[in-house]
Design a protein around this motif. Structure first.
Motif, PDB file in Angstrom:
ATOM      1  N   SER A 202       0.979  -1.207   0.023  1.00 41.11           N
ATOM      2  CA  SER A 202       0.020   0.016  -0.086  1.00 41.11           C
ATOM      3  C   SER A 202       0.770   1.187  -0.070  1.00 41.11           C
ATOM      4  O   SER A 202       2.064   0.967   0.422  1.00 41.11           O
ATOM      5  N   ALA A 203       0.317   2.290  -0.274  1.00 44.32           N
ATOM      6  CA  ALA A 203       1.095   3.727  -0.134  1.00 44.32           C
ATOM      7  C   ALA A 203       1.119   3.835   1.298  1.00 44.32           C
ATOM      8  O   ALA A 203       2.275   4.708   1.550  1.00 44.32           O
ATOM      9  N   THR A 204       0.371   3.648   2.122  1.00 44.57           N
ATOM     10  CA  THR A 204       0.528   3.874   3.545  1.00 44.57           C
ATOM     11  C   THR A 204       1.890   3.080   3.937  1.00 44.57           C
ATOM     12  O   THR A 204       2.733   3.790   4.626  1.00 44.57           O
ATOM     13  N   ALA A 206       4.319   2.326   2.094  1.00 39.80           N
ATOM     14  CA  ALA A 206       5.569   2.889   1.351  1.00 39.80           C
ATOM     15  C   ALA A 206       5.898   4.232   2.146  1.00 39.80           C
ATOM     16  O   ALA A 206       7.031   4.768   2.592  1.00 39.80           O
ATOM     17  N   LEU A 207       4.618   5.101   2.723  1.00 37.51           N
ATOM     18  CA  LEU A 207       4.880   6.390   3.353  1.00 37.51           C
ATOM     19  C   LEU A 207       5.639   6.032   4.734  1.00 37.51           C
ATOM     20  O   LEU A 207       6.498   6.811   5.258  1.00 37.51           O
ATOM     21  N   HIS A 208       5.232   5.022   5.428  1.00 38.26           N
ATOM     22  CA  HIS A 208       5.889   4.758   6.659  1.00 38.26           C
ATOM     23  C   HIS A 208       7.330   4.507   6.396  1.00 38.26           C
ATOM     24  O   HIS A 208       8.127   5.111   7.339  1.00 38.26           O
ATOM     25  N   SER A 231      -3.449   9.019   5.780  1.00 37.01           N
ATOM     26  CA  SER A 231      -2.319   8.350   6.112  1.00 37.01           C
ATOM     27  C   SER A 231      -0.841   9.203   5.558  1.00 37.01           C
ATOM     28  O   SER A 231       0.389   8.804   6.007  1.00 37.01           O
ATOM     29  N   THR A 232      -1.135  10.281   4.967  1.00 35.42           N
ATOM     30  CA  THR A 232      -0.217  11.221   4.716  1.00 35.42           C
ATOM     31  C   THR A 232       0.362  11.797   5.901  1.00 35.42           C
ATOM     32  O   THR A 232       1.526  11.968   6.139  1.00 35.42           O
ATOM     33  N   ALA A 233      -0.646  11.732   7.130  1.00 37.23           N
ATOM     34  CA  ALA A 233      -0.180  12.284   8.409  1.00 37.23           C
ATOM     35  C   ALA A 233       0.225  11.166   9.335  1.00 37.23           C
ATOM     36  O   ALA A 233       1.004  11.186  10.074  1.00 37.23           O
ATOM     37  N   PRO A 273       4.549  17.008   0.948  1.00 37.51           N
ATOM     38  CA  PRO A 273       3.532  17.681  -0.124  1.00 37.51           C
ATOM     39  C   PRO A 273       2.715  16.506  -0.839  1.00 37.51           C
ATOM     40  O   PRO A 273       3.270  15.367  -1.112  1.00 37.51           O
ATOM     41  N   VAL A 274       1.573  16.929  -0.941  1.00 34.83           N
ATOM     42  CA  VAL A 274       0.490  15.926  -1.816  1.00 34.83           C
ATOM     43  C   VAL A 274       0.055  16.482  -3.035  1.00 34.83           C
ATOM     44  O   VAL A 274      -0.253  17.581  -2.925  1.00 34.83           O
ATOM     45  N   HIS A 275       0.366  15.726  -4.034  1.00 42.78           N
ATOM     46  CA  HIS A 275      -0.090  16.280  -5.437  1.00 42.78           C
ATOM     47  C   HIS A 275      -1.667  15.866  -5.313  1.00 42.78           C
ATOM     48  O   HIS A 275      -2.211  14.836  -5.908  1.00 42.78           O
ATOM     49  N   PHE A 323       3.303   6.081  -4.237  1.00 42.00           N
ATOM     50  CA  PHE A 323       2.252   6.047  -5.231  1.00 42.00           C
ATOM     51  C   PHE A 323       1.551   4.949  -4.542  1.00 42.00           C
ATOM     52  O   PHE A 323       1.825   4.100  -3.683  1.00 42.00           O
ATOM     53  N   SER A 324       0.119   5.130  -4.651  1.00 45.77           N
ATOM     54  CA  SER A 324      -0.950   4.239  -4.312  1.00 45.77           C
ATOM     55  C   SER A 324      -1.526   3.508  -5.527  1.00 45.77           C
ATOM     56  O   SER A 324      -1.784   4.181  -6.489  1.00 45.77           O
ATOM     57  N   PHE A 325      -1.512   2.115  -5.172  1.00 45.45           N
ATOM     58  CA  PHE A 325      -2.443   1.313  -6.274  1.00 45.45           C
ATOM     59  C   PHE A 325      -3.720   0.693  -6.231  1.00 45.45           C
ATOM     60  O   PHE A 325      -3.850  -0.188  -6.719  1.00 45.45           O
TER      61      PHE A 325
HETATM   62  C1  LIG Z   1      -3.129  11.264  -0.972  1.00 47.97           C
HETATM   63  C2  LIG Z   1      -3.266   9.873  -0.161  1.00 47.97           C
HETATM   64  N1  LIG Z   1      -2.019   9.538   0.309  1.00 47.97           N
HETATM   65  C3  LIG Z   1      -2.000   8.224   0.682  1.00 47.97           C
HETATM   66  C4  LIG Z   1      -3.160   7.351   0.414  1.00 47.97           C
HETATM   67  C5  LIG Z   1      -2.852   5.820   1.088  1.00 47.97           C
HETATM   68  O1  LIG Z   1      -2.757   4.941   0.039  1.00 47.97           O
HETATM   69  P1  LIG Z   1      -3.108   3.344   0.166  1.00 47.97           P
HETATM   70  O2  LIG Z   1      -4.600   3.175   0.300  1.00 47.97           O
HETATM   71  O3  LIG Z   1      -2.577   2.659  -1.213  1.00 47.97           O
HETATM   72  O4  LIG Z   1      -2.486   2.982   1.215  1.00 47.97           O
HETATM   73  C6  LIG Z   1      -4.238   7.642  -0.220  1.00 47.97           C
HETATM   74  C7  LIG Z   1      -5.214   6.735  -0.745  1.00 47.97           C
HETATM   75  O5  LIG Z   1      -6.147   6.930  -0.954  1.00 47.97           O
HETATM   76  C8  LIG Z   1      -4.211   8.862  -0.578  1.00 47.97           C
HETATM   77  O6  LIG Z   1      -5.245   9.447  -1.481  1.00 47.97           O
END
Ligand SMILES: Cc1ncc(COP(=O)(O)O)c(C=O)c1O
Length: 542
Positions: A202-204, A206-208, A231-233, A273-275, A323-325
């Protein structure tokens, strides 16, 4: 909204060529109902706008003049948690070029918007669906995602091969995952011009891993926008670090560089930063602030795969990008994520974090079972990698299709007062994860909730507000994470700290998620027709 030209379009609408003479066909249907305005749908389903013959066919203004206002069963509008509609004037129009401006300046409808206006004329003869009239749209929008033959075959190949995940950390060729994962990583990295790509579930996750890889220590601060997915935060909290919220910019809805600078304390170590919605953030300005204060930059590209900023794909502008898939995303594998970076040490730590902290040594070395650092199981399976490779090949064309649909909708809505269409920024490519509009209640004369109710009743999926600014959730208000126990700083999560995000959420933001393939331009015409119809009937909604 002053530079729009509502009169041009309203003139068109007030004198529609209804009936056989005027080009919008009508004929008698069953039960004596006049079926009018048959529009051919992309999927072959005709939409019939029905008007009772006893009702004279006339322009809207005439039809409802002197009639009782539409007061459906719902409670009287107002914003959630508030009594009345705030005036909420929108900011000045962007200096940036907009498609709608170009068309309005020419004073003519572009060819590809003509059908939208045909649909609008057809729709305008009827009452609002909210008031008992026919819906603009009776069929559902086509579902997303679309699973094609290539994806089907790729997943079946994984099943046939029988190796669903080879992340078993034993020495050998698959030490870093199955061969599809390694191929997907290589292709994704090359696509972005990044030296390293590390796949996650997950992107979560990957962010961690990015927070850890960037060397953030527990108790340090990570600056994030509040107008984003949770999860950005929370990726900071997962590592014992503290999210500090800085407001967003009203043009891009992404982190405002001035707001970033204003919240930097000696504890700040990174910024994310979030796109947002597919639009690149103001990266040059953000990077300048980050450099001045020695902040690491983690780009959250979950909603913007292959969006470009000054010719470079997002994800490689900062120290790393994520990135999130997840299934709704432009590139989807059901669940999944990817971290890209040019920094070997971030990549190395990311691989450890995803794999129980066990050393990601070179293939061939013996497995040590030794945990080097605290790690998790954040591994992707071969199924997602197989899907991801197919989807990556389609991504540029998928994004172009989103851009075409967005441009079409923007043109069809052009000239409509009280709605700001997404700005096109010079040198940036927006990939429209969703299509955002800004609503001005003072121009419409009805609260956003009432507008949403009316457009929704027309059969159009539309929502308002996006997320409540994250700091207003109980997680932050009551500091319900271990990270806060050891924190010695003075971060504030008080209401009002990010007024732009709060206003977007409460008053102005509208989102349409169906501006994506397999939807067609006909589908966009329905969206525009419904919104124009509500505009023309807005006084009945007060
Ligand atoms: C801006 C942003 N960051 C992070 C995530 C987390 O992605 P994931 O569901 O793959 O963990 C999302 C998911 O919608 C998102 O929109």
């Amino acid at each position: 909204m002053g530079d729009r030209s509502p009169r041009r379009v309203r003139g068109t609408l007030r004198h529609p060529p209804h009936g056989p003479k005027g080009g919008v066909p009508h004929h008698r249907g069953r039960q004596g109902v006049l079926e009018q305005g048959i529009r051919h749908r992309g999927h072959g389903t005709p939409l019939l706008l029905r008007v009772r013959p006893s009702q004279p066919q006339q322009g809207l203004a005439g039809r409802h003049r002197g009639k009782r206002r539409c007061r459906p069963r719902v409670s009287q509008g107002g914003f959630p948690g508030r009594g009345t509609a705030p005036p909420g004037a929108l900011p000045k129009q962007p200096v940036l070029r907009r498609v709608a401006d170009v068309d309005t300046a020419r004073g003519v409808l572009p060819d590809d918007a003509r059908r939208a206006h045909e649909a609008i004329r057809a729709g305008l003869v009827s009452a609002l669906a909210l008031c008992g009239g026919p819906k603009t749209r009776r069929v559902l929008f086509p579902p997303y995602p679309v699973i094609g033959e290539a994806e089907r075959r790729a997943v079946l190949e994984v099943l046939d091969e029988g190796r669903l995940s080879t992340f078993i950390a034993s020495p050998g060729a698959q030490f870093l995952g199955g061969h599809r994962i390694r191929q997907f990583e290589q292709e994704f990295g090359e696509f972005h011009g990044a030296r390293f790509a590390v796949a996650f579930n997950s992107a979560t996750a990957a962010l961690h891993a990015a927070v850890i890889g960037c060397g953030i220590a527990p108790g340090e601060e990570v600056i994030v926008p509040p107008y984003t997915f949770t999860s950005t935060a929370t990726c900071a909290l997962m590592h014992g670090a503290i999210p500090v919220f800085a407001d967003v910019d009203e043009e891009t809805f992404c982190l405002d560089p001035k707001a970033l600078e204003a919240v930097i304390s000696p504890r700040a170590r990174a910024v994310i930063p979030v796109h947002l919605f597919g639009q690149p953030a103001l990266m040059d300005e953000l990077q300048q602030v980050a450099r001045r204060h020695r902040l690491r930059v983690i780009e959250d590209c979950a909603q913007a795969p292959a969006a470009t900023y000054k010719g470079t794909r997002v994800g490689v502008l900062g120290d790393c990008g994520v990135f999130s898939f997840q299934e709704t995303k432009n590139l989807m594998t059901g669940e999944g994520g990817m971290l890209v970076t040019n920094d070997a040490s971030i990549a190395e730590i990311a691989r450890l974090v995803r794999n129980h902290g066990e050393a990601a040594v070179s293939p061939g070395e013996a497995r040590s079972y030794k945990a080097e650092i605290l790690g998790w199981n954040y591994r992707m399976t071969e199924f997602e990698a197989a899907l991801g490779r197919c989807q990556l090949r389609q991504l540029p064309e998928q994004n172009r299709a989103r851009q075409r649909l967005a441009a079409h909708l923007t043109r069809a809505l052009g000239g409509l007062p009280g709605l700001r269409v997404p700005p096109l920024r010079e040198g940036c490519e927006h990939v429209y994860y969703v299509y955002p509009l800004l609503y001005d209640a003072s121009v419409w004369g009805i609260p956003r909730a009432r507008f949403l109710e009316a457009v929704g009743a027309e059969g159009i999926p539309i929502s308002g507000g996006y997320v409540k600014p994250l700091y207003l959730s109980p997680l932050y208000q009551e500091r319900r994470a271990w990270a806060f126990r050891a924190y010695r700083g003075d971060v504030s999560y008080a209401e009002g700290i990010c007024p732009v995000a709060e206003r977007l959420h409460r008053e102005t933001m509208l989102l349409i998620a169906v501006v994506r393939p397999p939807a067609t331009e006909d589908d966009m015409d329905d969206i525009a027709a419904a919104i124009w119809k509500v505009w023309e009937h807005r006084k009945e909604l007060t």
